[in-house]
Design a protein around this motif. Structure first.
Motif, short mmCIF file in Angstrom:
data_model
loop_
_atom_site.label_atom_id
_atom_site.label_comp_id
_atom_site.label_asym_id
_atom_site.label_seq_id
_atom_site.Cartn_x
_atom_site.Cartn_y
_atom_site.Cartn_z
N ILE A 118 67.86 45.93 48.74
CA ILE A 118 68.23 46.79 49.86
C ILE A 118 67.57 46.29 51.15
O ILE A 118 68.16 46.30 52.22
CB ILE A 118 67.81 48.25 49.57
CG1 ILE A 118 68.67 48.82 48.43
CG2 ILE A 118 67.93 49.13 50.81
CD1 ILE A 118 68.23 50.17 47.94
N TYR A 119 66.34 45.81 51.02
CA TYR A 119 65.61 45.27 52.18
C TYR A 119 66.36 44.06 52.77
O TYR A 119 66.45 43.91 54.00
CB TYR A 119 64.20 44.87 51.76
CG TYR A 119 63.44 44.09 52.80
CD1 TYR A 119 62.97 44.70 53.96
CD2 TYR A 119 63.18 42.72 52.60
CE1 TYR A 119 62.27 43.97 54.91
CE2 TYR A 119 62.48 42.00 53.55
CZ TYR A 119 62.03 42.63 54.70
OH TYR A 119 61.35 41.90 55.64
N LYS A 120 66.90 43.22 51.91
CA LYS A 120 67.60 42.01 52.37
C LYS A 120 68.97 42.33 52.96
O LYS A 120 69.40 41.69 53.92
CB LYS A 120 67.75 41.03 51.21
CG LYS A 120 66.43 40.48 50.66
CD LYS A 120 65.67 39.66 51.67
CE LYS A 120 66.35 38.34 51.97
NZ LYS A 120 65.54 37.50 52.89
N PHE A 121 69.66 43.32 52.38
CA PHE A 121 71.04 43.59 52.80
C PHE A 121 71.19 44.87 53.62
O PHE A 121 72.30 45.31 53.90
CB PHE A 121 71.96 43.66 51.57
CG PHE A 121 72.10 42.34 50.85
CD1 PHE A 121 73.01 41.40 51.29
CD2 PHE A 121 71.29 42.04 49.76
CE1 PHE A 121 73.12 40.17 50.63
CE2 PHE A 121 71.40 40.82 49.09
CZ PHE A 121 72.33 39.88 49.54
N LYS A 122 70.05 45.48 54.00
CA LYS A 122 70.02 46.66 54.86
C LYS A 122 70.74 47.85 54.22
O LYS A 122 70.93 47.88 53.01
CB LYS A 122 70.60 46.33 56.24
CG LYS A 122 69.95 45.11 56.88
CD LYS A 122 68.44 45.28 57.02
CE LYS A 122 67.78 44.04 57.62
NZ LYS A 122 66.31 44.12 57.65
N THR A 123 71.20 48.81 55.05
CA THR A 123 71.77 50.06 54.50
C THR A 123 73.20 50.32 54.94
O THR A 123 73.74 51.40 54.71
CB THR A 123 70.90 51.26 54.92
OG1 THR A 123 70.83 51.32 56.35
CG2 THR A 123 69.50 51.15 54.36
N LEU A 140 65.15 52.83 53.66
CA LEU A 140 65.46 53.17 52.28
C LEU A 140 64.74 52.25 51.31
O LEU A 140 64.33 52.66 50.22
CB LEU A 140 66.98 53.08 52.06
CG LEU A 140 67.49 53.46 50.66
CD1 LEU A 140 67.16 54.91 50.33
CD2 LEU A 140 68.99 53.21 50.55
N HIS A 141 64.54 50.99 51.71
CA HIS A 141 63.86 50.04 50.81
C HIS A 141 62.43 50.47 50.52
O HIS A 141 61.94 50.34 49.39
CB HIS A 141 63.88 48.63 51.41
CG HIS A 141 63.14 48.49 52.70
ND1 HIS A 141 63.60 49.03 53.89
CD2 HIS A 141 61.95 47.88 53.00
CE1 HIS A 141 62.75 48.76 54.85
NE2 HIS A 141 61.74 48.07 54.34
N ARG A 142 61.75 51.03 51.52
CA ARG A 142 60.37 51.48 51.32
C ARG A 142 60.31 52.71 50.41
O ARG A 142 59.48 52.78 49.51
CB ARG A 142 59.72 51.82 52.67
CG ARG A 142 59.30 50.60 53.48
CD ARG A 142 58.55 51.03 54.73
NE ARG A 142 58.10 49.88 55.51
CZ ARG A 142 56.94 49.27 55.32
NH1 ARG A 142 56.12 49.71 54.37
NH2 ARG A 142 56.59 48.22 56.06
#
Length: 421
Positions: free
Chosen positions: A110-115, A266-268
């Motif tokens: 999710i961190y790499k591909f955002k939201t 969201l990744h955090r």
């Protein structure tokens, strides 16, 4: 008319107010959180300890920007029971750890591909309905007896049960709209206190476990056993908790007026949630998840401070070691807990409807109409399907239906195959 004062996410709370505000969150989560280890036949002490530690870690990892209390997850009950019955609890612990680890991997993706993908997988018409289902689906447990529900809709229901339930919920409702200043921040705590006193008058409270408990207790720690089959069986739970987590973050974002999916991200929050589950499984605890009960408390009180949430976490940790305090809170009757959660779950359901309104979902668009309708009817109809020996129903199945329909509509729109184009 005087508006209820809002205490922001990072606002510090006066010391005199911190304890009662934190206790309010502790009481809200307690019944459901200890029910999971009880159903797994595990001492609740280790769970209270890891819930508290997990919550503090969540606050730290999200930079103190996301108010959330991590309690015991119900999403693992069915699968966990299968593993426990066939292999043993330590094998289930290994599967909990594996699922948590994979959730941490998902957080990196999710961190790499955002939201941006969220509006494709769960657009507002679907997300709002799913959020509502978090509360609406749980409404039934508040009045069907047991540890976390009032004994209202059962054959053993008495007028005393109804009286305690009504006194509790009426106090919560009146307090939420009438109380001012400090009292306006603790209507749920006051409702629990009034309900508890009423239950005492009807002889519903047993102090024997409180008196007989030892002052200092030590949680029972256990080490996990890792098994590929057990982890494979547990894997579908990752889909469930991810959907639940996103929904909880969306509803919390609506309540506090900040987009938590963007900041802290969201990744955090997903990493923190799953890291807590992994850590809990490593020492003998059950998986954790953000709790709807505590989201409901924030919606009612407008107190969003992470310092209050952290206070509740510290109280939970203390309860793991202080026997009488643990037993005292466990003595709160289901009629009182049910009266409070009856209102809190309703507030969560309403938050989903608010999301639909705030996003200005256009129901003249047939796709939006179908998405919301399909989610509600799937979640509330009671239908279920079996997946690897696990029955998926309610919000879980509705979320999956929402994802499948949303992706289908996205593909059809992309290739101009719908009548909207």
């Amino acid at each position: 008319m005087e508006k209820k004062k809002i205490i922001g996410v990072r606002d510090k709370v006066p010391t005199a107010l911190l304890l009662p505000l934190s206790l309010q969150h502790t009481f809200a989560m307690f019944g459901a959180s200890v029910l999971v280890p009880i159903l797994f036949n595990v001492n609740p002490g280790i769970v209270l300890l890891m819930n508290g530690i997990g919550t503090l870690l969540f606050i730290f990892i999200t930079n103190g920007k996301a108010p959330a209390y991590l309690g015991s997850s119900f999403a693992f009950l069915g699968i966990g029971q299968i593993i426990i019955n066939t292999m043993g609890y330590r094998y289930a612990l290994g599967a909990f750890v594996t699922t948590g680890f994979l959730g941490c991997v998902l957080a990196y993706i999710i961190y790499k591909f955002k939201t941006d993908w969220i509006n494709i997988v769960l657009p507002p018409a679907a997300m709002g309905a799913v959020v509502s289902l978090i509360g609406l689906e749980l409404a039934g447990v508040t009045v069907t007896g047991g540890r976390i529900g009032a004994n209202i809709l059962t054959e053993t229901s008495t007028s005393a049960d109804v009286c305690v339930f009504l006194v509790t919920i009426i106090t919560a409702i009146i307090g939420s709209v009438v109380f001012r200043k400090f009292l306006a921040t603790i209507p749920i705590l006051i409702a629990i206190a009034v309900g508890y006193i009423t239950a005492l008058c009807f002889g519903m409270v047993d102090f024997t476990p409180v008196v007989q408990s030892t002052v200092f207790t030590l949680p029972k720690f256990q080490l996990p056993i890792f098994d590929f089959k057990a982890s494979l069986i547990m894997l579908p739970a990752l889909l469930v908790i991810t959907s639940e987590h996103i929904s909880h973050q969306v509803v919390t974002s609506n309540i506090i007026g900040q987009n938590l999916l963007q900041d802290p991200g969201l990744h955090r929050s997903i990493f923190a949630d799953n890291f807590s589950t992994m850590l809990s499984g490593l020492v003998g605890g059950v998986p954790t998840t953000t709790y709807g009960e505590n989201i409901g408390v924030m919606a009612v009180t407008k107190v969003y401070s992470v310092y209050v949430i952290a206070g509740a976490a510290i109280i939970s940790i203390c309860m793991a070691f202080i026997g009488p305090l643990n037993m005292l809170i466990q003595s709160i009757p289901g009629n009182v807990i049910g009266g409070v959660t009856f209102l809190l779950y309703g507030m969560i359901g309403t938050s989903g409807i608010r999301l639909l309104v705030d996003e200005k979902v256009d129901y003249s668009n047939s796709q939006n109409l179908i998405l919301t309708s399909a989610v509600f009817i799937t979640g509330l109809s009671g239908i279920g399907i079996n997946f690897f020996g696990i029955q998926l129903k309610g919000m879980v199945l509705a979320s999956m239906v929402a994802v499948v329909l949303s992706l289908t509509f996205y593909i059809l729109n992309k290739y101009n195959l719908t009548n909207n184009n």
